[in-house]
Write an enzyme that holds these catalytic residues in place. Structure first.
Site, PDB file in Angstrom:
ATOM      1  N   HIS A   1      -9.465  42.989  59.404  1.00 56.62           N
ATOM      2  CA  HIS A   1     -10.454  43.802  58.692  1.00 56.62           C
ATOM      3  C   HIS A   1     -10.691  45.150  59.353  1.00 56.62           C
ATOM      4  CE1 HIS A   1     -11.325  40.045  56.482  1.00 56.62           C
ATOM      5  NE2 HIS A   1     -11.337  40.930  55.515  1.00 56.62           N
TER       6      HIS A   1
ATOM      7  N   CYS B   1      -5.900  43.419  44.585  1.00 52.60           N
ATOM      8  CA  CYS B   1      -6.643  44.349  45.440  1.00 52.60           C
ATOM      9  C   CYS B   1      -6.374  44.130  46.932  1.00 52.60           C
ATOM     10  CB  CYS B   1      -8.133  44.292  45.133  1.00 52.60           C
ATOM     11  SG  CYS B   1      -8.843  42.668  45.386  1.00 52.60           S
TER      12      CYS B   1
HETATM   13  C1  PEP Z   1      -7.845  40.033  50.086  1.00 50.81           C
HETATM   14  O1  PEP Z   1      -8.046  38.972  50.677  1.00 50.81           O
HETATM   15  O2  PEP Z   1      -6.729  40.388  49.664  1.00 50.81           O
HETATM   16  C2  PEP Z   1      -8.952  40.977  49.867  1.00 50.81           C
HETATM   17  C3  PEP Z   1      -8.796  42.054  49.147  1.00 50.81           C
HETATM   18  O3  PEP Z   1     -10.131  40.681  50.467  1.00 50.81           O
HETATM   19  P1  PEP Z   1     -10.447  41.005  51.998  1.00 50.81           P
HETATM   20  O4  PEP Z   1      -9.279  41.749  52.561  1.00 50.81           O
HETATM   21  O5  PEP Z   1     -11.701  41.776  52.024  1.00 50.81           O
HETATM   22  O6  PEP Z   1     -10.574  39.633  52.579  1.00 50.81           O
END
Ligand code: PEP
Ligand code: MG
Length: 754
Positions: free
Chosen positions: A368, A681
């Site tokens: 993240h 996404c």
């Molecule tokens: C994902 O898991 O692809 C996503 C977009 O959510 P995050 O990266 O915030 O876990």
């Protein structure tokens, strides 16, 4: 042979007096050798200083012939002095001349001295000199004498590293660091190129107060600090921070073990007993450990020593009251943050107007913190193992987020070349900007909707700069992560309103709180879990604590009164969870309606498909939702059972593999069958080659890092979708590890802009 009446403490006191004198380093060193020789009843005391090129130069001597000073030189590894420097070990010999490494230097006249005690002079883990005492008679120096000489060497390091010898020490430290074998591996985390100055996320603590005024007082300080350290580590382990990657809690467990280790504490206490302040004692023991670390072959043990190093740094911070991270310090205008690892909130703590780049020794592409770096448009590099040992704060450094390269202290030519590359990059961005208002449609008329991912208000201008259709993923947790406490309803409403305003009518998909794993809230205590990524997180927590979820939904609905609102739920594992989440929305609509609030003009509810179980529920789920978005970061992590934040696994499995692509292809197909929009996404969408693979399997909407929109659009406009699908279809049934090579070849063959 330490005289019973004098002893190391008296020696240290004398040294302190010398250090305080307004003299040159040379004069001080000349005095110091005399004092040590007298105090240790040695006939010879010599100081060798490491010069660039790994040459040890005799800098001061009491006992050896004066004409040999500045003349006698030994290479690292050459003679006894060279061995001490090379291996960062002490040598205690009663018959030095018969040691296989002994090298006779005629100009010194040392042939008459038989016994030899030498220790390395170390600073920041690097050997910057060697301190030697010699005697005519054959004798073994006692352990106390060795201790005393080591402590003296530490004080000496301070003299060498200050005054006019400062540059020497610095050059050498750099030289030595470069000599050491570092297994550097780089991975690009975020696109872009930056030239800047190193800022260590966890600043090194500098100690200037080395010599104890009162030993009982220093022992007490040490004991109190160790107590505090243990409490701190316990808190870290039991508290919310342990919800980060499991790797991190493993490190903390080891650190806790070390914090209670009697051997370590005893060594610290012994070092204070020799006359050092508590902080100097920590540094001395740390130096010994680093020297041992340098010699260690076993990677596991080296890692453990690294943990001990972490612990020493924490202890030093407690003792000196130094800041924990550099985010609260005065940053240069072009800071490149170098960290072992950090959470996304820690990166957000920095003044973003001053950060030009970020480099992590651990932490891969889908961690993240990397996502936050990309969201902030900061070039980033991950898996840069060993980098911290190579750099010093203020060093010039170049980060190339395109190639994954890092240049520490680059030459002027390289800086110039990179300056040119930065300009080239800007020109390339300008070319993408020219595509801004052109449609994202393939050569054979397959339109692809491009959206951006966002999480902060400052991300919104990118929506318009990039020409994206909307915000396909708004990560609401970032506001929560930056706050000191749970944001109230009013501040949530304000935040969402601002986002909608700045989107100027373009659609925004708000994702409800996705907390857990490496996304922690400083004010939320979460229970320690074995597998936080698979644990009580995200929608699971939200459904168990409906008040939190309902407050957030209320805020979204209020902020979107009279407008179109899209809400998406993360980490849904089955239809029932979706229904529960949807019921919470219905309740909030009821609540607001009863109280006479305006409601959104239209409301669309979607789910993220990021847990594999959902793939086999699509026939039931899709009729119930308005849209679905593939969260490829988590989906790939769970498909391959491969922690997205674990550096050791980064690159092991490829999202462009038949398995991952087939899973996503199935979702796309089901969406088409049910007439429901399917988008994606995850970070994949922002990389042209990966995005090409996704368009190949028929995906017609994606949300990505804003800087990806231009390159991905250029790729799409040069692609023939039908041709690509015909190429990919048979490959999806193959047992290949990855289709990356094939896709790249396809792109090259057909002139697709990658
Ligand atoms: C994902 O898991 O692809 C996503 C977009 O959510 P995050 O990266 O915030 O876990
Ligand atoms: Mg996710």
């Amino acid at each position: 042979m330490v005289s019973a009446t004098l002893g190391p403490r008296v020696l240290l006191r004398r040294l302190r007096e010398v250090m305080a004198e307004p003299e040159t380093a040379q004069v001080k060193l000349d005095k110091i050798v005399m004092i040590i020789a007298a105090n240790m009843v040695a006939e010879v005391c010599s100081i060798y200083v490491m010069r660039p090129g790994n040459v040890l130069e005799l800098y001061a001597s009491e006992g050896l012939k004066p004409e040999s000073v500045h003349k006698s030189k030994l290479k690292t590894g050459e003679g006894l002095v060279g061995v001490i420097a090379e291996q960062a070990i002490g040598l205690n010999l009663s018959d030095a001349q018969n040691h296989p490494s002994f090298k006779y230097l005629p100009e010194t006249g040392e042939e008459i001295y038989q016994s030899f005690l030498g220790v390395p002079v170390m600073r920041g883990g690097a050997v910057i000199g060697v301190l030697v005492v010699q005697n005519r008679t054959k004798r073994n120096y006692s352990e106390e004498e060795e201790e005393a000489l080591q402590t003296t060497a530490m004080v000496l390091a301070e003299v060498i590293a200050s005054g006019e010898l400062q540059e020497v020490a610095r050059e050498v430290a750099i030289d030595v660091a470069h000599m050491r074998s570092h297994n550097l591996r780089f991975e690009t985390l975020a696109e872009g190129i930056a030239l800047g100055q190193v800022v260590l996320h966890e600043p090194r603590v500098e100690i200037h107060n080395l010599i104890a005024e009162s030993i009982p007082h220093e022992l007490k300080r040490l004991d109190t600090a160790i107590q505090q350290l243990r409490e701190q580590v316990d808190e870290l382990l039991d508290g919310s921070d342990a919800m980060r990657a499991t790797d991190y809690s493993d490190v903390l467990e080891t650190i806790r073990m070390f914090a209670h280790d009697k051997g370590w504490v005893n060594r610290l206490r012994d070092a204070v007993q020799t006359g050092l302040t508590a902080e100097a004692a920590v540094e001395r023991v740390q130096n010994d450990n680093r020297a041992r670390m340098m010699r260690m072959q076993d990677e596991y043990l080296r890692e453990r020593m690294h943990d001990l190093d972490d612990l020493s740094n924490r202890l030093l911070r407690i003792l000196t009251g130094a800041v924990a991270t550099a985010s609260r310090t005065d940053l240069p205008q072009n800071a490149i943050i170098v960290a072992r690892n950090m959470g996304p909130a820690e990166l957000l703590d920095y003044d973003r107007s001053k950060i030009r780049g970020v480099i992590l020794e651990e932490g891969g592409k889908t961690s993240h913190v990397a996502i936050v770096a990309r969201a902030l448009g900061i070039p980033g590099i991950g898996l840069a193992e060993g980098l911290i040992d190579l750099v010093d704060p203020g060093d010039n450094i170049i980060v190339d987020g395109g190639t994954g390269e890092v240049f520490v202290r680059p030459s002027q030519e390289l800086e110039r070349a990179y300056g040119e590359k930065v300009r080239f990059y800007a020109r390339k961005q300008a070319r993408y900007a020219a595509l801004r208002d052109l449609p994202a449609i393939t050569k054979d008329n397959f339109p692809v909707e491009l959206n951006i991912n966002a999480g902060l208000i400052v991300d919104l201008p990118h929506l318009h700069d990039s020409g994206a259709a909307g915000v396909g993923l708004y990560r609401t947790e970032l506001q929560f992560m930056m706050a000191q406490r749970f944001p109230r309803l009013s501040s949530q409403v304000r935040h969402y309103k601002q986002i909608l305003e700045q989107a100027q009518g373009k659609p925004v998909v708000f994702r409800t709180l996705d907390i857990g794993a490496d996304k922690t809230l400083p004010y939320l205590r979460q229970p320690r879990e074995e597998n936080p990524a698979l644990g009580w997180r995200s929608i699971r927590m939200a459904l168990d604590r409906p008040a939190l979820l309902r407050l957030q939904l209320r805020a979204m609905l209020m902020a979107g009164a009279g407008q179109s609102v899209k809400i998406m739920f993360p980490m849904i594992a089955d239809v029932d969870e979706y229904l529960q989440a949807k019921a919470a929305v219905d309740k909030e609509i009821d609540y607001l309606r009863k109280r006479g609030h305006d409601l959104p003009k239209t409301l669309k509810i979607g789910v993220m498909i990021e847990i594999p179980s959902l793939i086999w529920q699509l026939d039931h789920l899709l009729p119930l939702v308005d849209f679905a978005s593939i969260g490829s970061n988590d989906l790939v992590q769970f498909l391959f059972a491969s922690d997205r934040g674990n550096p050791k696994l980064a690159g092991r499995y490829d999202p462009l593999s038949p398995a991952a692509l087939s899973a996503m292809r199935l979702i796309v197909e089901k969406g088409r069958q049910h007439g429901k929009k399917v988008t994606l996404c995850g970070e994949l969408g922002g990389r042209p080659l990966e995005a090409m693979g996704l368009v190949g399997i028929g995906l017609s909407s994606m949300s990505m890092v804003p800087s990806g929109v231009g390159p991905v659009k250029a790729m799409i406009r040069s692609l023939d979708q039908q041709k690509l699908w015909a190429f990919m279809e048979p490959l999806l049934k193959s047992p290949l590890h990855s289709l990356r090579g094939d896709l790249l070849e396809f792109a090259n063959r057909h002139g697709v802009v990658i």
